[in-house]
Design a protein around this motif. Structure first.
Motif, PDB file in Angstrom:
ATOM      1  N   SER A  11       0.142  -1.064   0.313  1.00  0.00           N
ATOM      2  CA  SER A  11      -0.344  -0.288   0.151  1.00  0.00           C
ATOM      3  C   SER A  11       0.946   1.278   0.374  1.00  0.00           C
ATOM      4  O   SER A  11       1.501   0.929   0.522  1.00  0.00           O
TER       5      SER A  11
ATOM      6  N   GLY B  34      -4.529   7.622   5.598  1.00  0.00           N
ATOM      7  CA  GLY B  34      -5.012   6.722   6.667  1.00  0.00           C
ATOM      8  C   GLY B  34      -4.691   5.101   6.363  1.00  0.00           C
ATOM      9  O   GLY B  34      -5.317   5.236   5.495  1.00  0.00           O
ATOM     10  N   ALA B  35      -3.891   4.267   6.707  1.00  0.00           N
ATOM     11  CA  ALA B  35      -3.749   2.762   6.112  1.00  0.00           C
ATOM     12  C   ALA B  35      -3.661   2.059   6.882  1.00  0.00           C
ATOM     13  O   ALA B  35      -2.883   1.801   8.072  1.00  0.00           O
ATOM     14  N   THR B  36      -4.064   1.127   7.035  1.00  0.00           N
ATOM     15  CA  THR B  36      -4.426  -0.118   8.425  1.00  0.00           C
ATOM     16  C   THR B  36      -4.603  -1.551   7.937  1.00  0.00           C
ATOM     17  O   THR B  36      -5.025  -1.783   6.671  1.00  0.00           O
ATOM     18  N   VAL B  37      -3.735  -2.665   8.615  1.00  0.00           N
ATOM     19  CA  VAL B  37      -3.767  -3.652   7.993  1.00  0.00           C
ATOM     20  C   VAL B  37      -3.198  -4.555   9.025  1.00  0.00           C
ATOM     21  O   VAL B  37      -2.667  -4.459   9.817  1.00  0.00           O
ATOM     22  N   GLY B  38      -4.539  -5.527   8.753  1.00  0.00           N
ATOM     23  CA  GLY B  38      -4.370  -6.328   9.826  1.00  0.00           C
ATOM     24  C   GLY B  38      -5.324  -7.603   9.472  1.00  0.00           C
ATOM     25  O   GLY B  38      -5.675  -8.025   8.669  1.00  0.00           O
ATOM     26  N   GLU B  39      -5.332  -8.542  10.540  1.00  0.00           N
ATOM     27  CA  GLU B  39      -6.799  -9.752  10.454  1.00  0.00           C
ATOM     28  C   GLU B  39      -8.307  -9.530  11.086  1.00  0.00           C
ATOM     29  O   GLU B  39      -7.876  -8.434  11.489  1.00  0.00           O
TER      30      GLU B  39
END
Lengths: 421, 494
Positions: A344, A360-365
């Protein structure tokens, strides 16, 4: 970068150029623009991984396929067409990049011209895939809506067929021109069967106070390549409102360039990418704020399973004149498997001081607590995951006003989810 | 509007007032001829009486550099650099060691005074033995052009087993350590500027903290470019063994000249199990004048490896100088539960260009990284944050938080944010947020209304904006950094 992929890019570019040399006498439309594009393409070639804009998307798999000109045109697309959602709007159908009047409906409220590529003004030849498109474009829809007219909704369908027995490539060139105060909803569906390369370019011109709503479902065949570019110019108080659902194709990239050229122009570039298997999908946006008090909104959601790779690149450029710009961008990713990957790159490039820009950017499960909450209330695991994924996507989907189109998107997402399970 | 004229006047006043650190010291120099070739690399190695392995390492780096192209992806613009038009080695001429302060070259002492180094330390720097029983808080290694001129408090440090000396000396006194770690974090061929540095570096600091030792004082290096047309290529190597701890400060100044000078440093940090390294920088190289003439090209490679479990590397930087800054202090988080931090304030004014940020590479399990970047652009400058967060497949439970804020002062500058986020592990969490804004009129009005001058008000607001980073700096640096911020932005707001 390794020399091998450089060579294969060059070989692939050479084969596209050879096709142009063989076809140029027969291709319709503005031959001067086409020659300019051919010059640009000969000079630039195909984008390689060394280029910043193509850092995360390598065209190597594309260069490994020998694409041919789709010459046998009349394949039977009844099954594919029957599978399309019925949204109660006129349909324009392109098969292998050629307009099929026999499968299409008449359009009311807008002027339609087909049979030749709709080049529009010469733009963005510096974009390598746009130059390729302009060099080889055979056909396209030119849709014009007169000032003040609400033209309702039109569906633009592209089908890639495997009637040829060999991989084919096609480069449709569409244009949508809205006069001052005009309105149009364009629902674009891309699909097909077999191995093919769809490289469409759509040029949109949105005049003062006009609104173009562009809703897209990219559900290309599993073996297909899809690289599309939208070039949208928006004048004062005009709106380019788009949502892209990308779930198909082996390698896909949807690139949107929106230029906000008049005061209070707006762009919404929302998207959801749902990927599984070994899919690679890239959503790239460039929003240029070129006038005061312009606004852009982007909500991009990725859900990745299997060994898929998702890419988001979003650039907000604010020119010196574009004071009071309001730019917002949110990119969120759910990684549902240990082998999936997200890259990203949200980008701000700002030259005006009185602006409000954020990303904003987020990555997760999936959130274990949320999952537990649902499980503890008796919801089976698979369903609980489905509920959470749908909730995750809703922020991007909810702004879609056209209910039929939104329902079609929901159905496509549900079908995708079932395929993963 | 008179405010505009006022601004112009203030800017002019500040410019004429000049760069506070812009003096040059006339000291006899021993210089290599201009140009770069294998012979120059051999000459540098010979001057340092280096062992054969190091010469070989340099030559390998030089061969690699020849094959490389100067990177062009950063958002900076400058005329092509003529690498053959530089001196790659300059050292103050060797004289027999001074017995007392009176024998020290007065020019050198005057320079220390201008650098603001306290008198006692000055004596020590110049090679005069310190009085017994005193234990000042900071040990300093001064690097003057390419050569380390003096290192203080070595005896005190040696008592606890800490090695702090010029790297050229460490090559002789601790060859096994240097050989083991040099280039182990930033390989000789890592990138264009690192390869150049590896081929021609002439000095820098070496720090070794043995097992379980907490370094008894802060260590500090003062870099200064002095001679004309010289490139400064220092190399710093810090190794902290299991359970060790060190806090290291780096300060930089350069004299005012109207041609650009090249600075390409490499800093390597190695933290073993449970070790902690805190590396703080206040970078104040000459930024060039208001028209962008002169100034330092600062192309620096800084990287730390958290090799052991629970190790921690923390970078804090305040960047106010240099015509061009190209710098990405990074952490390779290899050990499980290791921690990487990056706190940065970058201020650009006039025609300065800064492209700076960090890379956090998460390899080990439950590794954590925090990035806080504050960019302030004024004048006609461009300020870019460029950062990478990469979560590798095995980094289960890794965590990253990134916050990038940009502040624009004036409408002729640019603020850019380019984060790269790459995640390959679903159990990892990354968060990134960025904002760009200007100093709010109501904040300014509030301060002005209470009697603060425009400039004090801006200083106050900017210091507040940078608070999250400044509080990470060691005490003395924090004070200096706040002053620097105020000085750098003087006259930027009308």
């Amino acid at each position: 970068m390794n020399a091998v992929s450089q060579t294969s890019l060059q070989a692939s570019a050479a084969s596209f150029r050879a096709r142009y040399e063989g076809l140029k006498e027969r291709l319709g439309g503005d031959s001067i623009q086409r020659a300019e594009a051919a010059d640009a393409f000969a000079h630039q070639g195909l984008p390689g991984p060394r280029e910043e804009a193509w850092h995360y998307t390598a065209l190597r798999p594309l260069t490994e396929v020998a694409f041919h000109e789709p010459v046998v045109l009349l394949s039977d697309c009844a099954a594919a067409l029957a599978a399309l959602p019925d949204l109660g709007m006129p349909r324009l159908v392109f098969v292998d990049g050629r307009f099929r009047a026999d499968l299409s409906d008449a359009v009311t409220g807008a002027t339609l011209r087909t049979g030749a590529p709709a080049f529009g003004p010469s733009v963005a030849l510096g974009e390598k895939m746009v130059a390729l498109n302009a060099m080889l474009a055979e056909d396209g829809a030119a849709i014009t809506v007169a000032p003040g007219v609400d033209a309702g909704a039109v569906m633009l369908v592209s089908l890639g067929s495997d009637a040829h027995g060999v991989p084919v490539s096609f480069h449709p060139r569409h244009s949508v021109v809205l006069g001052a105060g005009a309105r149009l909803t364009l629902v674009e569906v891309n699909g097909g069967t077999g191995v093919y390369f769809n490289n469409p370019v759509l040029v949109a011109e949105v005049a003062e106070d006009a609104t173009l709503t562009h809703l897209r479902i990219q559900q290309e065949a599993a073996g297909a390549f899809h690289i599309s570019t939208v070039l949208a110019d928006v004048q004062a108080r005009g709106t380019y409102d788009s949502f892209t659902l990308a779930l198909g194709g082996r390698l896909s990239r949807v690139e949107v360039h929106a230029a906000l050229l008049g005061e209070k122009a707006m762009a919404h570039l929302n998207a959801a990418q749902l990927l599984g298997g070994v899919q690679h999908s890239d959503f790239t946006t460039i929003v240029r704020h070129d006038a005061p008090a312009t606004a852009s909104r982007q909500t991009v959601k990725n859900v990745l399973t299997g060994r898929s790779k998702g890419v988001f690149q979003g650039k907000i450029e604010v020119a010196r004149v574009a004071q009071k710009t309001d730019g917002y961008q949110m990119n969120q990713t759910l990684l549902l498997s240990g082998d999936a990957e997200i890259d990203s790159k949200p980008q701000l490039e700002i030259y005006a001081d009185d602006v409000k820009c954020s990303h904003g950017a987020t990555v997760g499960e999936l959130d274990a607590d949320q999952l537990f909450y649902l499980r503890s209330r008796g919801v089976p695991e698979a369903q609980a995951r489905n509920i959470l994924v749908r909730a995750f996507l809703s922020e991007a989907l909810d702004p879609i006003e056209h209910e039929g189109a939104r329902a079609a998107m929901e159905a496509a997402i549900a079908a995708w989810w079932e395929r993963q399970a | 509007m008179p405010a505009v004229t006022e601004t112009l006047d203030t800017v002019a006043a500040v410019t004429e007032g000049g760069y506070k650190w812009g003096f040059s010291t006339d000291i006899e120099m021993d210089m290599a001829p201009k140009g770069l070739n294998e012979d120059i690399v051999r000459l540098i190695s010979e001057r340092k009486a280096e062992p054969a392995w190091l010469l070989e390492w340099r030559l390998k780096a030089f061969a690699a550099w020849l094959k490389m192209e100067e990177p062009d992806w950063a958002k900076v613009h400058h005329p092509p650099i003529d690498y053959q038009d530089l001196h790659y080695y300059a050292a103050p001429k060797k004289k027999p060691g001074p017995k007392s302060l009176d024998e020290v070259d007065p020019e050198l002492l005057a320079m220390y005074e201008k650098l603001g180094i306290p008198l006692k330390e000055r004596a020590i720097l110049a090679g005069v033995e310190p009085e017994e029983g005193e234990r000042p808080p900071v040990a300093v290694d001064a690097v003057f052009d390419s050569v380390s001129v003096a290192t203080t408090f070595r005896a005190t440090l040696a008592k606890s087993g800490v090695i702090f000396c010029p790297i050229s000396e460490a090559v002789h006194s601790h060859p096994e350590l240097v050989k083991q770690y040099l280039g182990s974090v930033v390989p000789a061929g890592d990138n264009y500027f690192a390869a150049l540095n590896s081929a021609v570096f002439s000095d820098g600091s070496f720090v070794f903290i043995p097992k379980g030792v907490r370094c008894p004082m802060e260590l500090s290096t003062y870099f200064r470019i002095n001679a004309r047309n010289t490139g400064q290529f220092e190399r710093t190597l810090i190794v902290v063994e299991d359970g060790g701890h060190v806090s290291y400060l780096e300060g930089c100044t350069a004299p005012q000249r109207d041609e650009n000078q090249l600075h390409a440093a490499v800093v390597e940090l190695v933290a073993m199990t449970d070790a902690t390294i805190k590396y703080s920088t206040v970078q104040n190289w000459y930024p060039g004048d208001a028209d962008g003439k002169g100034g330092i090209y600062n192309f620096v490679t800084k990287r730390g490896a958290c090799r052991g479990a629970r190790s921690k590397i923390s970078w804090t930087q305040v960047e106010t100088g240099s015509a061009i800054t190209w710098k990405y202090p990074s952490c390779i988080l290899q050990g499980d539960d290791s921690v990487g931090e990056f706190y940065s304030v970058a201020v650009t004014t006039n025609r300065q260009q800064a492209d700076t940020g960090t890379k956090m590479i998460h390899i080990g399990k439950r590794t954590k990284s925090t990035i806080v970047s504050k960019g302030i652009s004024a004048g006609r400058s461009d300020n870019t944050y460029r950062g990478l967060v990469r979560i590798m497949k095995g980094a289960d439970g890794a965590r990253n938080f990134t916050q990038c804020d940009s502040l624009l002062i004036g409408d002729q500058c640019g603020a850019h944010t380019v984060p790269y986020i790459e995640s390959r592990n679903p159990t990892a969490k990354t968060e990134h947020e960025a904002t760009t804004s200007k100093i709010a009129d109501d904040q300014l009005f509030y301060c002005r209304q209470r009697g603060l001058s425009q400039e004090d008000a801006v200083g106050l607001i900017v210091n507040g904006f940078c608070k999250d980073v400044l509080k990470e700096l060691p005490m003395e640096f924090a004070v200096e950094a706040q002053k620097l911020l105020a000085v750098s932005l003087e006259g930027s707001v009308g």
